[in-house]
Design an enzyme around this catalytic site. Sequence first.
Site, PDB file in Angstrom:
ATOM      1  N   SER A 182       1.000  -1.061   0.242  1.00  0.00           N
ATOM      2  CA  SER A 182       0.250  -0.186  -0.057  1.00  0.00           C
ATOM      3  C   SER A 182       0.673   1.482  -0.278  1.00  0.00           C
ATOM      4  O   SER A 182       1.547   1.371   0.636  1.00  0.00           O
ATOM      5  CB  SER A 182      -1.153   0.347   1.114  1.00  0.00           C
ATOM      6  OG  SER A 182      -0.170   0.087   1.959  1.00  0.00           O
ATOM      7  N   ASP A 183       0.134   2.115  -0.440  1.00  0.00           N
ATOM      8  CA  ASP A 183       0.899   3.188  -0.191  1.00  0.00           C
ATOM      9  C   ASP A 183       1.111   4.280   1.339  1.00  0.00           C
ATOM     10  O   ASP A 183      -0.054   3.424   1.989  1.00  0.00           O
ATOM     11  CB  ASP A 183       0.097   4.442  -1.095  1.00  0.00           C
ATOM     12  CG  ASP A 183       1.461   6.011  -1.518  1.00  0.00           C
ATOM     13  OD1 ASP A 183       2.248   5.717  -0.546  1.00  0.00           O
ATOM     14  OD2 ASP A 183       1.380   6.407  -2.585  1.00  0.00           O
TER      15      ASP A 183
END
Length: 547
Positions: free
Chosen positions: A170-171
């Site tokens: 994920s960011d």
Amino acid sequence: KTEFPIPLGLASTWDPSIVEKASRVAAMEASADGIRWTFSPMVDIARDARWGRMAEGAGEDPYLGSAMAAAYVRGYQGSRLDAPDSIAACAKHYVGYGAAEGGRDYNSTEISEHTLRQFYLPPFHAAVEAGTASLMSAFNSMNGVPSSANPFTLKQVLRKEWGFRGLVVSDWNSVGELIQQGVAADGPTAARKAFLGGVDMDMVSSLYHDHLQQLLGSRQAMPAELDEAVRHVLRVKLALGLFEHPYVDENAAAKALYHPESIALAQEAAEHSLVLLKNASGPGGKALLPLAGGIQNIAVIGPLGDDSSFPNGAPNGSGPRVSFTAALTKRAGAGHVSRFKGSGILDGSDADIAAAVAGAQNADVVILALGESPDMSGEAASRANLGLPGRQEELLEAVVHTGKPVALILFSGRPLTVPWAFEHVPAVIAAWLPGMGGGPALARTLFGDVNPSGKLVVSWPRTVGQEPLYYNALNTGRPAGDVDLTRPPIDLVSKYVSRYLDEPNSPQFPFGYGGSYTSYSYGKSTISTSRLSATELNKILSAGAEG
């Protein structure tokens, strides 16, 4: 550590081999310090110069973006991922982040599947085909579905259609931000949606750590799904050789940094990234650039006249740098270059501008170094106005009004709208943020030791109101055609077409634009009437066969 031009500048070389070599240097330096994974390359298609992260990518074209994406992956990962000088690449931000509404970072996007597949997905596909070890799911919601909880892009396209076997991370906190995006009421729900959506690793939010066991116990997630996500992570760790070789030589970093070959490559990359936007002929019919020898006094004016990466002075540990003014002094000769700040990037005084104007009046030629500071582009650096910040426009016009020949160097992470400059300044170079080799590269280019060869990878707007602006737009049913767009409509034919009332549709400079010092002329074609002997013809044919 060896600082190359920003990715937008590297892409402006149109040379994937330079990008691959630069990435190889980054991999060698990072791995020597124990870093085996990088959150790069950013391969988002960027069509809006307001978006600060345009600086991090390869522009608006999916084919060029794909070539650059593959080059980054090859450079970072080398021939073998488990080689001690290789690092795992991470193509980001998957997907459509570059279409952020209003050019405002972290904003939502609306992208049809046609546009998604035609423009935004190809660079990611190229990265996957090149063997990228990982991808990063983006912040943005796309068509109402957050990218970090989107099984269509993360599972259907990425896993099933492309066969990707690496990991998806994920960011920064994008799993936690599913709550703010309105698709999850709490942490457990956010963790479940991201996990089932196809995100293998949760960066920062800790929601997987806090809730995955609970989700498995309640059968909201199945053990087989967890096994698959873990398999994606372990596959990359195993490929990197981290279990067999978990440690690095603590003395290796000092030996790997700032190789002379790396520094030379940084300068070469900077030289190839510079885009000559304008080089008009003067009264004598000769263009201002390249500068002629024998110039007695060059005034360097502007807040970015020393080091565009560190406008207030380079700190210790920033490497062996040669500032632009120092490089120009070395090339022109001691005593021939004077330096005037003129203004700050965001501030300035009447006294500073007056001193710069006085310096310009005593010069044979003026080099204006204007633009953005490094923190005005990149993440969380969107701009609603794309002109010169602070009092720089005032400084520009005051110096030009002295009547001295002026070459303007624009330092930025995006195109800047400076229509007055393009009308009144004879020579303009887009230098982007050129890195540690930028000073020598610019000095050599100004004097013609290097012929400018960079080309724009983004359309350069006349005004911010044209954004988003890109060359490969779909045709409209009401094209402007031959209508004169330089003035308001005067009849029905010129009114009811796709146009602005107050600005031409066309960019200031189109995608692919870039000049050089070479001049071309085309004359009338002629056909030779002479005959070749059999011996001469055989020689030509033999040479062709051998070549």
